[in-house]
Design an enzyme around this catalytic site. Structure first.
Site, PDB file in Angstrom:
ATOM      1  N   GLU A 134       2.477   4.747  -4.112  1.00  0.00           N
ATOM      2  CA  GLU A 134       2.566   5.758  -5.472  1.00  0.00           C
ATOM      3  C   GLU A 134       3.823   6.542  -5.648  1.00  0.00           C
ATOM      4  O   GLU A 134       4.157   6.609  -6.910  1.00  0.00           O
ATOM      5  CB  GLU A 134       1.455   6.842  -4.984  1.00  0.00           C
ATOM      6  CG  GLU A 134       0.116   6.271  -5.167  1.00  0.00           C
ATOM      7  CD  GLU A 134      -0.311   5.456  -4.001  1.00  0.00           C
ATOM      8  OE1 GLU A 134       0.269   5.656  -2.797  1.00  0.00           O
ATOM      9  OE2 GLU A 134      -1.207   4.459  -3.988  1.00  0.00           O
ATOM     10  N   ASP A 143      -9.064   3.749  -1.948  1.00  0.00           N
ATOM     11  CA  ASP A 143      -9.990   3.923  -1.060  1.00  0.00           C
ATOM     12  C   ASP A 143     -11.379   4.568  -1.446  1.00  0.00           C
ATOM     13  O   ASP A 143     -11.491   5.842  -1.567  1.00  0.00           O
ATOM     14  CB  ASP A 143      -9.371   5.154  -0.006  1.00  0.00           C
ATOM     15  CG  ASP A 143      -8.068   4.660   0.479  1.00  0.00           C
ATOM     16  OD1 ASP A 143      -7.938   3.272   0.698  1.00  0.00           O
ATOM     17  OD2 ASP A 143      -7.326   5.378   1.058  1.00  0.00           O
ATOM     18  N   ASP A 156       0.980  -1.304   0.121  1.00  0.00           N
ATOM     19  CA  ASP A 156       0.063  -0.003   0.027  1.00  0.00           C
ATOM     20  C   ASP A 156       1.081   1.373  -0.052  1.00  0.00           C
ATOM     21  O   ASP A 156       2.200   1.226   0.210  1.00  0.00           O
ATOM     22  CB  ASP A 156      -0.823  -0.214   1.251  1.00  0.00           C
ATOM     23  CG  ASP A 156      -1.934   1.066   1.338  1.00  0.00           C
ATOM     24  OD1 ASP A 156      -2.271   1.691  -0.038  1.00  0.00           O
ATOM     25  OD2 ASP A 156      -2.223   1.384   2.317  1.00  0.00           O
TER      26      ASP A 156
END
Ligand code: GLC
Length: 805
Positions: free
Chosen positions: A409, A483, A406
């Protein structure tokens, strides 16, 4: 929240198009160098290279020689030797492979591509740049152009009229139609016009880029903020061909362990060992199948990766032993941020060995994430990636086979929301700034994780889940769409999002079922679980402080609905697993937009609220509250209502009755569907034989078939031949009866198997069943009420059964 200031004239981040000043100009020379064709222009050069007969690479460059190294999106051995011819014809330069040819106007560089039948399928309009090397590339679109692919984007299925940015971004909110960029960047689009060949275009540039299908009526434009214009143009003619060819060079979906295709339950966070075990025991007590539980960030010691919080999880090995006993796998989260703590061994090792991302001047880039100030591994460096991968032994030693990546990015809690653009990634001696390679960070983290897990698991298949990625991520990880919220709109939006991810090479994807943030209602969880049962990645996850979202949290009816639909997924697992194998081999996605299977049907180019599960099932979820019926479009052919058996002629819409316990589901006449008995987890053994279901009534013109794949579901033994691949066939002979045939394409499992064959609907009791190939029919029964014929056999090689009516 923005105010009207957002639309102030001449604001600094104005996205309006700028005029670009330079173009290639007249081509004055053509060079052929090592399989490439270089066109030298007045102001820049263009190199063409056929990667294979069906795929042309085109790169703009400014110096003497082009740099033809690709990014990690492209698989190393993708190129195949191709005969290329270059000639001059009617004042044009023609570059041909046996399957297509490129025609270039040398006066004003322009490119057109034709297929082997001489059909024009691609027409470039402009290749331009400005003094800051911002490049724009435009190609023709028509009023009938439809666009698919582009990875994980909001909005509807057909991307015509949209404009999207490629810049991996942690977007907690909002996920709405004008959210330009989310966590994944897949700069690949498919262009389709009815009656014309489809094609694909990949921009291999992991920096910031935009795809604009909105601003102009006659063209679409790809704008690049940094780096190079490196395009790959894929010949069709069908959308499926394009996806296959695209995944030939960017890789196929990895073959996951079977448990990773089961139902999964997560929460930010299951706070301690007792809570995890309690959830596991509740699933078993309630008889709701489930294979995976997740550990979110609270399992760690102050969010230090590769550690346990010893108060919350004092005895992880004991916990793991009970989970295994109950048939669960555990997947912990691993983020890239390493806490800046001189007493923490991972931080120490990273600093000592130079494994963290640095500025050119030498400072380690430090940014804030969950653990506070943190350093970030430089996954472009093989040594750093290997170091990171090897640390996963920490989890493997506890019995963990799956990892959840997670925040990759990478997300950083600062103004730019990510790493500074002037960080320089080492990239094994070919340095790249973060600005140029931002979108690769997540892919390279998942690659390091996947490879490290694979090394450590010695023979077992790992599972890796990721939030961020770039083209090619399907080789290493499963994608969940980040999300989302417990909004009906987000459930609806996940359909085109997952369908377009599939057309972008990423077959193993799905949203958080029930929605991550906000508070789910029981009705939403019931409807979303019904749909999720057919989506490749099937996980219920919810945010801290939201209403609990496990299937039993909303009363008996919702619990029963979840049990029923999760159970249905487990019963359909042999069918689904065969679709995973197909995706792994060919790239054709598991969930298919209707346009992929019915490309001539003008009603389906933008169907966003239905999808195909393989080619046999049509799924029409209910995605609004209080809705008890909906219109379902059935494409050509004959379809059966899965629940009632009612027969419908396709090519029209029908009204489906859908009380809360029913999601409209149709199966196509001619479908062949392997099934298994209900299980609570993939590893559970049962004595009940597997079943293959044949749905007759397709009219008999064609033979229908299905490739049924099986292996041990856990290891890589299939790579050395330990799998079984059978091709089932169904042929309907008018009046006389049916033929059911099974061809063993490969049998590395070498075991005779008891099977039930269910054939339906069969109008009357058959007069006779005869088999050839040495496989005897053990017994058969016909039930006139359900119009079902059930045949038991013990099969171990190819056979054919003739059913005389
Ligand atoms: C991010 C993830 C979410 C996770 C949370 C805490 O928001 O997208 O899934 O639960 O971080 O780790």
């Amino acid at each position: 929240m923005l105010t009207s200031e957002a639309i102030l004239p001449d604001r600094p981040n104005d996205k309006r198009e700028k005029t670009l000043s330079s173009s290639v100009g007249r081509i004055y020379r053509t060079d052929r160098i090592e399989g490439t064709v270089i066109l030298r222009g007045e102001r820049a050069n263009v190199v063409f290279c056929f990667i294979n007969e069906q795929l042309l690479r085109m790169k703009l460059f400014f110096g003497e020689t082009p740099d033809l190294r690709s990014t990690p999106a492209i698989v190393d051995d993708a190129a195949q030797p191709t005969t290329v011819e270059v000639e001059e014809k009617d004042g044009h330069i023609v570059i041909s492979s046996p399957a297509m040819h490129a025609v270039i106007d040398p006066e004003r560089f322009s490119l057109r591509l034709f297929n082997g039948n001489g059909e024009l399928w691609f027409e470039e309009l402009a290749t331009e740049w400005d003094e800051k090397n911002k490049i724009a590339f435009s190609a023709v679109k028509s009023s009938d152009s439809h666009f698919y692919g582009l990875g994980e984007k909001t909005g509807f299925l057909d991307k015509n009229g949209e404009r999207y940015e490629m810049w991996n971004s942690d977007v907690y909110e909002p996920h709405v139609q004008d959210t330009d960029a989310l966590y994944q960047s897949i700069p690949f689009l498919i262009h389709y016009e009815y009656g014309k060949p489809a094609y694909g275009l990949l921009l291999d540039n992991p920096g910031r880029a935009t795809f604009d299908m909105r601003t102009h009526e006659d063209r679409y434009t790809v704008n690049i903020a940094s780096g190079e214009l490196d395009l790959f143009l894929f010949n069709g003619p069908s959308i499926k061909d394009v996806v296959k060819r695209f995944t030939d060079i960017t890789g196929k979906t990895y073959m996951p362990p079977k448990w990773a295709i089961g139902y999964q339950q997560s929460r930010y966070s299951y706070m301690n060992q007792e809570e995890v075990l309690d959830i596991a025991r509740t699933f078993r007590k309630k008889g709701i199948p489930c294979d995976v539980l997740y550990l979110d960030i609270h399992y760690m010691d102050e969010y230090r990766v590769f550690t346990w919080d010893s108060k919350r999880f004092p005895k992880p090995l004991e916990m793991m032993a009970e989970l295994k006993e109950l048939g669960f796998e555990l997947v912990p989260i691993v983020d890239p941020g390493v806490k800046k703590d001189p007493k923490y061994h991972i931080y120490q090792e990273g600093v000592k060995n130079g494994y963290f991302c640095r500025k050119l001047e030498g400072d380690i880039f430090i940014g804030k994430v969950w653990p506070g100030l943190s350093a970030f591994p430089d996954f472009t460096d093989d040594a750093a990636a290997e170091w990171w991968g090897d640390h996963h032994r920490f989890y493997i030693e506890q019995g963990i086979n799956g990892i959840w990546n997670d925040m990759n990015e990478p997300s950083v809690f600062n103004d730019s929301k990510t790493m500074d653009p002037d960080v320089v990634h080492a990239n094994n001696g070919n340095p790249k700034t973060h600005e140029e390679w931002h979108n690769l960070y997540g892919l390279l983290m998942s690659k390091a994780t996947f490879e490290g897990m694979k090394r450590g698991l010695s023979g077992d298949r790992p599972f890796v889940l990721t939030r961020a990625g770039y083209t090619g991520i399907q080789r290493y990880a499963t994608v969940w769409t980040g999300d989302n919220r417990s909004f009906w709109e987000h459930m609806a939006m996940s359909i085109p999002m997952v369908l377009n991810l599939g057309m972008s090479g990423i077959a193993f994807a799905g949203p958080d079922v029930g929605g991550f943030s906000h508070h789910a209602s029981g009705e939403l969880v019931a409807r979303w679980t019904q749909m999720g049962a057919f989506v490749p990645f099937f996980r219920n996850h919810s945010v801290i402080e939201s209403r609990r979202q496990e299937p039993w949290m909303f009363g008996d009816q919702v619990e029963a609905i979840c049990r029923e639909y999760i159970g249905l997924r487990y019963r359909l697992m042999p069918y689904l697993y065969s679709l995973f194998y197909e995706a792994h081999k060919t790239g054709v996605p598991i969930l298919r937009a209707l346009i992929m299977e019915y490309p001539e049907d003008r009603a389906v180019y933008n169907v966003c609220d239905q999808f195909l599960f393989g080619s046999s099932f049509l799924v029409a979820p209910i995605y609004r509250p209080g809705v008890q019926s909906r219109s379902v479009y059935l494409p050509e052919g004959v379809w059966y209502d899965y629940w009632t058996g009612e027969k419908h002629e396709g090519g029209k819409s029908v009204l489906a009755h859908a009380p809360l316990d029913t999601m409209p589901l149709y199966v196509k006449a001619g479908a062949i569907v392997p099934e298994q008995a209900l299980r609570q987890s993939m590893g559970e053994q049962t004595d009940e034989p597997d079943r293959v279901r044949f749905y007759v009534g397709s009219g008999g013109a064609d033979e229908n078939s299905f490739a049924h794949y099986e292996d041990d579901g856990r290891t890589y033994a299939y790579e050395s031949g330990q799998y079984r691949l059978r091709n089932w066939r169904l042929r309907e002979l008018s009046e006389e009866g049916l033929i059911i045939a099974c061809d063993y394409a490969h049998d590395g499992l070498n075991s005779a198997q008891k099977l039930l064959l269910t054939i339906e609907p069969v109008a009357s009791k058959p007069e006779e069943l005869s088999s050839t190939g040495g496989t005897e029919v053990d017994t058969w029964v016909y039930d006139g009420d359900s119009r079902r014929l059930q045949v038991s056999i013990t099969a171990n090689h190819s056979f054919e059964i003739r059913i005389r009516l």
